[in-house]
Design an enzyme around this catalytic site. Structure first.
Site, short mmCIF file in Angstrom:
data_model
loop_
_atom_site.label_atom_id
_atom_site.label_comp_id
_atom_site.label_asym_id
_atom_site.label_seq_id
_atom_site.Cartn_x
_atom_site.Cartn_y
_atom_site.Cartn_z
N HIS A 162 1.07 -1.31 0.10
CA HIS A 162 -0.05 -0.21 0.10
C HIS A 162 1.14 1.10 0.30
O HIS A 162 0.26 2.16 0.15
CB HIS A 162 -0.83 0.02 1.30
CG HIS A 162 -2.09 -0.95 1.27
ND1 HIS A 162 -3.09 -1.00 0.70
CD2 HIS A 162 -1.99 -2.25 1.98
CE1 HIS A 162 -3.76 -2.23 0.94
NE2 HIS A 162 -3.49 -2.82 1.68
N LYS B 207 -7.51 13.70 4.00
CA LYS B 207 -7.34 12.91 4.60
C LYS B 207 -6.47 12.95 5.07
O LYS B 207 -6.06 14.25 5.86
CB LYS B 207 -6.62 12.59 2.59
CG LYS B 207 -5.79 14.36 1.99
CD LYS B 207 -5.57 13.53 0.88
CE LYS B 207 -6.60 13.76 -0.46
NZ LYS B 207 -6.28 12.69 -0.74
N ARG B 208 -5.46 12.37 5.58
CA ARG B 208 -4.35 12.32 6.59
C ARG B 208 -3.72 13.16 5.79
O ARG B 208 -2.87 13.69 4.94
CB ARG B 208 -3.58 11.37 6.61
CG ARG B 208 -3.62 10.60 7.96
CD ARG B 208 -4.64 10.60 8.92
NE ARG B 208 -3.14 10.30 9.81
CZ ARG B 208 -2.59 9.70 9.78
NH1 ARG B 208 -3.41 8.73 10.48
NH2 ARG B 208 -1.62 9.00 11.43
N LYS C 168 1.15 14.56 0.25
CA LYS C 168 -0.68 15.22 -0.54
C LYS C 168 -1.00 16.35 -0.43
O LYS C 168 -1.45 16.73 -1.18
CB LYS C 168 -1.48 14.37 0.61
CG LYS C 168 -1.04 12.80 1.18
CD LYS C 168 -2.72 12.53 2.60
CE LYS C 168 -2.42 11.06 2.62
NZ LYS C 168 -2.92 9.88 1.91
N THR D 240 -9.12 6.74 -2.14
CA THR D 240 -10.03 6.45 -2.19
C THR D 240 -10.86 7.22 -1.84
O THR D 240 -12.55 7.16 -2.59
CB THR D 240 -9.84 4.66 -1.42
OG1 THR D 240 -9.42 4.77 0.05
CG2 THR D 240 -9.91 3.48 -1.83
N LYS E 30 -14.64 8.53 -3.44
CA LYS E 30 -15.73 8.26 -2.83
C LYS E 30 -16.18 9.90 -2.94
O LYS E 30 -17.68 9.73 -3.69
CB LYS E 30 -15.67 8.46 -1.40
CG LYS E 30 -14.97 7.97 -0.33
CD LYS E 30 -14.32 7.27 0.77
CE LYS E 30 -13.93 6.22 1.57
NZ LYS E 30 -12.91 5.82 2.49
C1 26V Z 1 2.48 2.27 8.20
C2 26V Z 1 2.59 2.54 9.94
C3 26V Z 1 3.59 2.17 10.29
C4 26V Z 1 3.91 2.53 11.83
C5 26V Z 1 2.96 1.90 12.44
C6 26V Z 1 1.15 1.81 12.58
C7 26V Z 1 1.34 1.96 10.52
C8 26V Z 1 -0.18 2.14 10.08
C9 26V Z 1 -0.04 2.11 8.26
C10 26V Z 1 0.99 1.81 7.71
C11 26V Z 1 0.98 2.18 6.77
C12 26V Z 1 -0.07 3.05 5.54
C13 26V Z 1 -0.46 3.04 4.22
C14 26V Z 1 -1.49 3.25 3.61
O1 26V Z 1 -2.60 3.68 4.11
N1 26V Z 1 -1.53 3.03 2.53
C15 26V Z 1 -2.82 3.71 1.42
O2 26V Z 1 -3.06 2.40 1.02
C16 26V Z 1 -4.58 3.13 0.45
C17 26V Z 1 -5.31 1.66 0.33
O3 26V Z 1 -4.91 1.22 -0.31
C18 26V Z 1 -4.12 3.67 -0.81
O4 26V Z 1 -5.19 4.12 -0.89
C19 26V Z 1 -3.45 4.99 -0.65
O5 26V Z 1 -2.31 5.74 -1.26
C20 26V Z 1 -2.01 4.38 0.15
O6 26V Z 1 -1.36 5.85 0.78
#
Ligand code: 26V
Length: 819
Positions: free
Chosen positions: A367, A558-559, A564, A665, A669
């Site tokens: 992701h 978004k975050r 972004k 995503t 939406k």
């Molecule tokens: C990384 C970490 C590292 C520290 C601990 C907690 C944590 C939680 C999540 C992540 C990675 C997050 C990656 C993510 O959210 N990617 C997003 O995934 C979406 C669904 O596929 C996609 O639409 C977004 O473009 C993408 O940024």
């Protein structure tokens, strides 16, 4: 897909409402011991949830009974995050009970929406990845495919966001899951999870290596099941969330040794394991608790998977014929080592057989392309926490490296590049590499993203095993993101198309027939206006800011992350502001809506929020901007707030630096709710643009290839862009002249980053972005043409239903029957 009935007749609604009313009275009396006169809104919330829960459970048991008679392959979707949001209204909608429930409540003098608004969001995720998991489990249930989501029942979800002036403050989000009406504890299916300790070397009679892991610590994983009901109520699956509890076995041992305080201490540290969700973009590397959380999930899930498989009576070598395990990013990757451990150490399978079974069972979704977000765990830490798993990872690596050397030759640099172990300084385990070698499928989440995985992220693995790589473009569930979030628009679609579009989103194509029907366009326009008025009421009620629903609502939710580029958006707003106040120009009325959280330790993201809120205060307080320009940053972005904002958007900001956003995503939406997109050619934006046609998409900016080339050859010099663009230079100047914050130095760091390195190419894209917005402002003047474009977009977005995405996974990766 199930055939859906037309809206139930009003007679039937009245009858069902009467039944619900009776059940509500009974729940209130016997569960809560309350009379209607003394009941609070929270009491009514519990009562209505319990009434719904009965039907959810009936559907669940019926599904389980039906499937028992006909066992089939099942997918286990392993994810550290499930961003579910609220469940009352979505369950009512799935069960076709929304109208009768509203009527029952009204008969009691209550407003369903008001009561439902008291439900706490289950915020068990950070953003895109977690919300995708929630959409997927909903689609699986709606399509009646056997599947289970496996995650962690955190006590605290993602932090609540508050503000001290312009600065973000984090507060704990305790979601009260112990009393959630949607969770069923399954203590009888608890499992033991081991940690720490050492491996005792020993050999079997035949000389085979038979190591024994002597754990140093043992705890319990307790499953809690959240039934996920499919739309139409025909099937329900489980989202199983595990919580950690101290193991009584060990506790007793310590008690007997007389260490009472020590025993209680043990309980405290054990139970912290499922206490809190880690925010993404927090430095988690080297955080022992996070590693333990990840192992805890995989050990609990694997225990359930093997227990369910054992009921089939099949030999363990056939695991992959009954179970598919999908890894949502690398977070659950330890499942590969865990499965190998169980197959080799417990089931005594030969290594090669175990490895084939593991690969055939597991598949991995990537992701993110950001290098800093790729998981790596220090070898020392892994050895201490999971000594046997570390041995297994070494063995997997040794065999993979042998293959790589055979292919490329000994000294080839590609061999080191594919190693599971990163050398140099502290050694680390590369989790993505482990996920890749242990899976039969590796997928990206949009076409461009998948290409970049193959070409840039792990090119050597692609060279070794090209057949494993594939794309599954993300999707969203039209139930929550249209039917639930935007009832007026859904009603228009029902009237025009019948009810089936909710489960066959491609049917929206038929809307295109109405593009030249002025009455239809007028209805659309009125719905959008009503949604904008509703958001304006919310903003006024919660922040005291008055928005003008006639203005263009431009939304970025978004975050908060540098890639972004919320910073690009606010720079452009400053540009508009300067045109009004310094140049006396007339600009078309606009309202800019931001929402999003910054990770607590992500200083740059927090500075961006600070700037947006300060600029907002300046602009909203300047009488020259009245009726022209408004900026709001809504606090505490979450699923429920998204449901409120999205139907009100005219323009959707999807402006990440090309090559950085894996898919997105929110882009889907917003477009599905009739917003037009201003966006870079990044992630799924590219596919959205292809579907809706370039004339209905405001594309701008550098291409991923161009960004990549400039990064490689170091030819990007942001200050040159500022020198060439007077508008840009003027905007940048205001960052450091103290006009938004009396502390002149406050935004100096942002300015220096932009002029010095500008890692995300804000300045390179600024002029093109401003130009795109000039076109948008012009186009928005012709309101009928605008809504016609919006209609055309909606009609061509059927592809982005998560039903389509999940069907592709089910057919091509999981090989589920009936998909
Ligand atoms: C990384 C970490 C590292 C520290 C601990 C907690 C944590 C939680 C999540 C992540 C990675 C997050 C990656 C993510 O959210 N990617 C997003 O995934 C979406 C669904 O596929 C996609 O639409 C977004 O473009 C993408 O940024």
């Amino acid at each position: 897909m199930p055939d859906l009935p037309r809206n139930a007749s009003s007679d039937q609604t009245v009858r069902e409402a009467a039944v619900i009313q009776q059940e509500l009275a009974s729940e209130l009396k016997y569960r809560l011991a309350r009379t209607p006169e003394r009941a609070t809104e929270d009491d009514w919330l519990v009562a209505i949830c319990m009434v719904v829960r009965r039907r959810v459970i009936t559907a669940l048991l019926a599904t389980q009974h039906r499937r028992q008679a006909n066992p089939a392959k099942k997918v286990y979707y392993l994810s550290m995050e499930f961003l579910v949001g609220r469940s009352l209204v979505s369950n009512l909608l799935s069960l076709g009970m929304l109208e009768p429930a509203r009527m029952a409540m009204a008969n009691l003098g209550l407003d369903l929406e008001r009561i439902a608004d008291r439900e706490h969001d289950a915020a068990l995720g950070n953003g895109g990845l977690g919300r995708l998991a929630a959409c997927f489990v909903e689609s699986l249930a709606t399509m009646d495919l056997p599947g289970m989501g496996c995650g962690i029942k955190y006590d605290y979800g993602l932090f609540r966001q508050e503000f001290d002036g312009p600065a973000q403050v984090e507060r704990a989000d305790f979601w009260g899951s112990d009393h959630s009406p949607w969770l069923i504890e399954r203590a009888d299916e608890s499992c033991i999870v081991n940690l720490y300790g050492h491996v005792e070397e020993s050999h079997a009679a035949d000389g085979a290596y038979r190591p024994a892991w002597i754990p140093g610590n043992t705890l319990l994983g307790i499953p809690h099941d959240m039934p996920i009901i499919g739309y139409g109520g025909r099937a329900a699956n489980l989202l199983r969330l595990y919580s950690a509890r101290a193991s009584e076995v060990l506790e007793m041992g310590v008690f007997n040794a007389g260490d009472y305080v020590g025993a209680v201490q043990h309980q405290i540290s054990t139970e912290t394991i499922s206490k809190v969700l880690y925010p993404s973009d927090e430095p988690s590397q080297g955080r022992e608790l996070r590693l333990i959380q990840e192992y805890f999930l995989t050990a609990c899930a694997m225990n359930d998977i093997l227990r369910e498989f054992s009921e089939s009576g099949l030999p363990i070598e056939k695991l992959h014929t009954r179970a598919a395990i999908q890894l949502n990013d690398t977070h659950p990757t330890l499942v590969i080592a865990e499965l190998m451990r169980l197959l080799v150490d417990h089931h005594k399978l030969p290594w090669d057989v175990a490895w084939s079974v593991t690969q055939a069972t597991c598949s991995y979704t990537n992701h993110t392309l950001l290098p800093e977000a790729l998981e790596r765990w220090p070898v020392d830490l892994m050895t201490r926490v999971l000594p046997r798993h570390m041995q297994i990872i070494y063995e997997i690596n040794a065999r993979m490296l042998r293959m790589a050397r055979a292919r490329w030759g000994d000294g080839d640099p590609r061999v080191a590049a594919v190693s599971l172990i990163e050398e140099g300084g502290t050694r680390h385990v590369r989790m993505a590499h482990l996920a890749i070698v242990g899976s039969h499928s590796i997928n990206g989440v949009a076409q461009l993203h998948t290409e970049l995985i193959k070409q840039s992220l792990v090119p050597h693995f692609h060279e070794l095993m090209p057949e494993r790589f594939n794309n599954k473009t993300n999707g969203i569930t039209p139930r929550r993101w249209l039917a639930q979030a935007n009832p007026p628009l859904a009603a228009l679609f029902d009237d025009t198309l019948g009810p089936q579009w909710v489960v066959e989103l491609e049917r929206l194509r038929e809307l295109a027939r109405h593009q030249d029907d002025p009455a239809f366009i007028e209805r659309l326009a009125r719905i959008k206006l009503a949604n904008k008025e509703r958001l304006a009421r919310h903003v006024h009620g919660s922040m005291g800011v008055l928005l003008d629903p006639a203005s263009l609502y431009d939304v970025q939710i978004k975050r908060i992350h540098e890639y972004k580029r919320q910073l690009l958006h606010i720079l452009h707003i400053i540009h508009l502001y300067l045109r009004i106040v310094d140049h006396g120009e007339d600009v078309a009325p606009r309202t800019h809506v931001f929402a999003g959280k910054a990770a607590p330790g992500y200083a740059a993201a927090k500075r961006i929020i600070h700037l947006i809120r300060s600029v907002a205060r300046t602009i909203n307080g300047d009488p020259r901007c009245r009726g022209r320009l408004n900026v709001v940053f809504l606090p505490d972005y979450k699923v429920t707030l998204a449901e409120r904002i999205i139907p009100a958007a005219d323009v959707s900001e999807q402006i990440s630096t090309a090559g950085t956003e894996a898919s997105g995503t929110g882009n889907m939406k917003l477009a599905l709710n009739g917003a037009l997109t201003v966006g870079t050619l990044d992630g799924a934006n590219i596919e959205i643009r292809e579907c809706v046609g370039p004339e209905n998409f405001y594309a701008f900016g550098l291409l991923a290839e161009e960004v990549g080339a400039m990064r490689r050859d170091g030819s990007y010099h942001p200050a040159q862009y500022a020198a060439r663009s007077p508008a840009l230079a003027e905007v940048l100047g205001t960052l450091i002249d103290g006009r938004y914050d009396s502390d002149r130095e406050q935004y100096r760091l942002l300015y220096d980053e932009l002029m010095g390195r500008d890692h995300y190419f804000h300045l390179a894209d600024f002029d093109a972005y401003a130009q795109a917005h000039r076109t948008i402002a012009q186009d928005f003047n012709d309101r009928r043409a605008w809504h016609r474009k919006a209609l055309h977009c909606m009609a061509h977005l059927g592809h982005f239903s998560s039903d389509r995405t999940v069907r592709e996974y089910a057919r091509e990766i999981w090989k589920l029957e009936g998909a």
